[in-house]
Design a protein around this motif. Structure first.
Motif, short mmCIF file in Angstrom:
data_model
loop_
_atom_site.label_atom_id
_atom_site.label_comp_id
_atom_site.label_asym_id
_atom_site.label_seq_id
_atom_site.Cartn_x
_atom_site.Cartn_y
_atom_site.Cartn_z
N TYR A 1 44.79 41.63 48.67
CA TYR A 1 43.89 40.85 47.83
C TYR A 1 43.00 41.76 46.99
O TYR A 1 42.83 41.55 45.78
N LEU A 2 42.42 42.80 47.61
CA LEU A 2 41.55 43.72 46.89
C LEU A 2 42.35 44.54 45.88
O LEU A 2 41.86 44.83 44.78
N ALA A 3 43.57 44.92 46.25
CA ALA A 3 44.42 45.68 45.31
C ALA A 3 44.72 44.83 44.08
O ALA A 3 44.70 45.32 42.94
N MET A 4 44.99 43.54 44.29
CA MET A 4 45.28 42.66 43.17
C MET A 4 44.04 42.45 42.30
O MET A 4 44.13 42.38 41.07
N ALA A 5 42.87 42.39 42.92
CA ALA A 5 41.63 42.28 42.14
C ALA A 5 41.43 43.52 41.27
O ALA A 5 41.03 43.42 40.11
N LYS A 6 41.74 44.70 41.82
CA LYS A 6 41.63 45.93 41.05
C LYS A 6 42.65 45.96 39.91
O LYS A 6 42.38 46.48 38.83
N ALA A 7 43.83 45.38 40.16
CA ALA A 7 44.86 45.33 39.12
C ALA A 7 44.40 44.45 37.96
O ALA A 7 44.53 44.83 36.79
N VAL A 8 43.86 43.28 38.28
CA VAL A 8 43.37 42.37 37.23
C VAL A 8 42.20 43.01 36.48
O VAL A 8 42.10 42.92 35.26
N GLN A 9 41.32 43.68 37.22
CA GLN A 9 40.19 44.37 36.59
C GLN A 9 40.71 45.43 35.60
O GLN A 9 40.21 45.55 34.48
N ALA A 10 41.72 46.21 36.02
CA ALA A 10 42.28 47.26 35.15
C ALA A 10 42.94 46.66 33.92
O ALA A 10 42.83 47.21 32.81
N LEU A 11 43.61 45.51 34.08
CA LEU A 11 44.25 44.85 32.95
C LEU A 11 43.19 44.34 31.96
O LEU A 11 43.32 44.53 30.74
N GLN A 12 42.13 43.72 32.47
CA GLN A 12 41.08 43.19 31.61
C GLN A 12 40.33 44.30 30.88
O GLN A 12 39.86 44.10 29.75
N ALA A 13 40.23 45.48 31.53
CA ALA A 13 39.55 46.62 30.91
C ALA A 13 40.48 47.42 30.00
O ALA A 13 40.09 48.46 29.47
N LYS A 14 41.74 46.94 29.86
CA LYS A 14 42.76 47.59 29.03
C LYS A 14 43.09 49.01 29.51
O LYS A 14 43.49 49.87 28.71
N GLN A 15 42.92 49.26 30.82
CA GLN A 15 43.33 50.54 31.39
C GLN A 15 44.84 50.57 31.60
O GLN A 15 45.43 51.65 31.67
N VAL A 16 45.45 49.40 31.75
CA VAL A 16 46.91 49.27 31.83
C VAL A 16 47.34 48.11 30.94
O VAL A 16 46.52 47.28 30.54
N ASN A 17 48.62 48.07 30.63
CA ASN A 17 49.15 47.01 29.76
C ASN A 17 49.77 45.86 30.54
O ASN A 17 50.01 44.80 29.97
N ARG A 18 50.06 46.10 31.82
CA ARG A 18 50.73 45.06 32.61
C ARG A 18 50.52 45.28 34.09
O ARG A 18 50.15 46.37 34.54
N ILE A 19 50.74 44.22 34.84
CA ILE A 19 50.67 44.25 36.30
C ILE A 19 52.06 43.91 36.84
O ILE A 19 52.69 42.95 36.39
N ILE A 20 52.51 44.70 37.80
CA ILE A 20 53.80 44.44 38.44
C ILE A 20 53.56 44.27 39.94
O ILE A 20 53.01 45.17 40.59
N LEU A 21 53.95 43.13 40.47
CA LEU A 21 53.76 42.81 41.89
C LEU A 21 55.13 42.66 42.52
O LEU A 21 55.99 41.93 42.00
N THR A 22 55.35 43.33 43.65
CA THR A 22 56.67 43.29 44.26
C THR A 22 56.58 43.30 45.78
O THR A 22 55.61 43.81 46.35
N ARG A 23 57.57 42.69 46.41
CA ARG A 23 57.69 42.68 47.87
C ARG A 23 59.18 42.77 48.23
O ARG A 23 60.02 42.28 47.48
#
Length: 341
Positions: free
Chosen positions: A143-165
């Motif tokens: 959950y916290l990792a996903m929150a950091k991913a969304v934060q990074a996307l909103q801050a334009k630090q990355v262009n996309r989020i990839i989630l896998t299992r």
């Protein structure tokens, strides 16, 4: 037996006693139950009576609770329990700072770490390119990792989020299951979708997925790719083989960040198969710009009983391990040798 002494705390006028103790003193009841010292309230003064060491802990608890109020945090019984647990652990982190570290806000709800280990885990994601979050169910690692991913996307630090299992139960042979591709993989990826709905406006998610800004896919779909400018999360990593783990980690591209989460006590692989998450720590421990964050039962943020259940199972497993004596893991080195991207 230590002599009792009295210590007095004056609550600053900026805060009402109702905010600190509850409208019906329900928070005061939680505090009194948790502390060894007696607590007496009169006006904006709190008198603590008990042995000096117990009083010192009580004073620190009230100071941290007032600190939380200073930072605009509304107190709850959970916040009191977590603050006291941090103080009793003797760490250097101030509970008021841990519990007010905002990661992400959406629709009036803010995601924050709730324990010292969670705060350190979140901070390690900022500092390192690859982070492994290892711990039992309910510790917030995914959950916290996903929150950091969304934060990074909103801050334009990355262009996309990839989630896998890994889709272990189907052996990743999804062609044998009925339905379309997304109907086949949905049961394995549904927990990731659920977390996304907590962090983003639900109506925006289909658009982001259609544009490729957010991708949710089984681990088998990562093979052969190079993932640039992405925040990549591998969940349930204990169910990867060593070969799959190596394949996944070597997908890392420029400008990307990887977080791998899993619980090494909950491996669902067929008997005799080595978990890639268990083996990777031996192989990569000490590699620069890579960090292993360990969470435990004290970091469980679900019902309190979950933490007790985790501890009970860990104790049972340890006793079983001792009764069996040292055993060599069959095929372990062979597994390691066979790994290839």
């Amino acid at each position: 037996m230590a002599d009792n002494v009295s210590t007095k705390i004056v609550v600053p006028g900026a805060h009402s006693m109702v905010s600190l103790l509850g409208s019906r003193d329900e928070l005061l009841a939680v505090i009194e139950k948790a502390l060894a010292s007696d607590v007496h309230v009169r006006g904006n003064e709190i008198t603590i009576t008990g042995p000096a060491a117990d009083n010192a802990l009580a004073v620190r608890l009230f100071e941290e609770l007032i600190g939380l109020l200073d930072r605009g945090q509304q107190l709850s019984s959970d916040a009191i329990d977590r603050t006291l647990a941090m103080l009793q652990s003797g760490g250097g982190d101030r509970p008021a700072e841990v519990l007010t570290l905002n990661i992400l806000s959406n629709r009036g709800r803010t995601i924050r770490p709730k324990t010292v280990n969670q705060k350190r885990y979140v901070e390690s994601i900022d500092r390192h390119t690859i982070v492994f979050g290892i711990g039992p169910a309910g510790t917030g690692k995914t959950y916290l990792a996903m929150a950091k991913a969304v934060q990074a996307l909103q801050a334009k630090q990355v262009n996309r989020i990839i989630l896998t299992r890994p889709a272990v139960e189907a052996g990743e042979r999804l062609g044998f299951l009925p339905g379309t591709l997304y109907e086949k993989i949905d049961p394995y990826l549904r927990p990731l979708y659920d977390a996304l709905h907590d962090m983003l406006d639900p109506e925006s998610i289909p658009k982001l997925m259609a544009a490729g800004t957010i991708e949710v896919a089984p681990l088998a779909f990562m093979r052969g790719r190079s993932l640039n400018d992405a925040f990549i999360i591998l969940d349930e990593a204990q169910n990867t083989t060593p070969e799959q783990m190596k394949m996944f980690l070597t997908r890392l591209g420029f400008g990307s960040k990887i977080v791998v989460t899993g619980d090494v006590t909950q491996v669902d692989l067929p008997g005799g198969t080595t978990s890639g998450l268990k083996l990777v720590r031996e192989i990569l421990e000490g590699v620069e710009d890579l960090h292993f964050a360990q969470l435990d039962s004290t970091d469980v943020v679900r019902h309190k009983l979950v933490g007790r259940i985790v501890d009970a199972y860990n104790q049972y497993d340890a006793e079983e391990e001792r009764s069996r004596g040292p055993q060599r893991s069959p095929g372990r080195r062979d597994d390691a040798k066979r790994t290839r991207p």
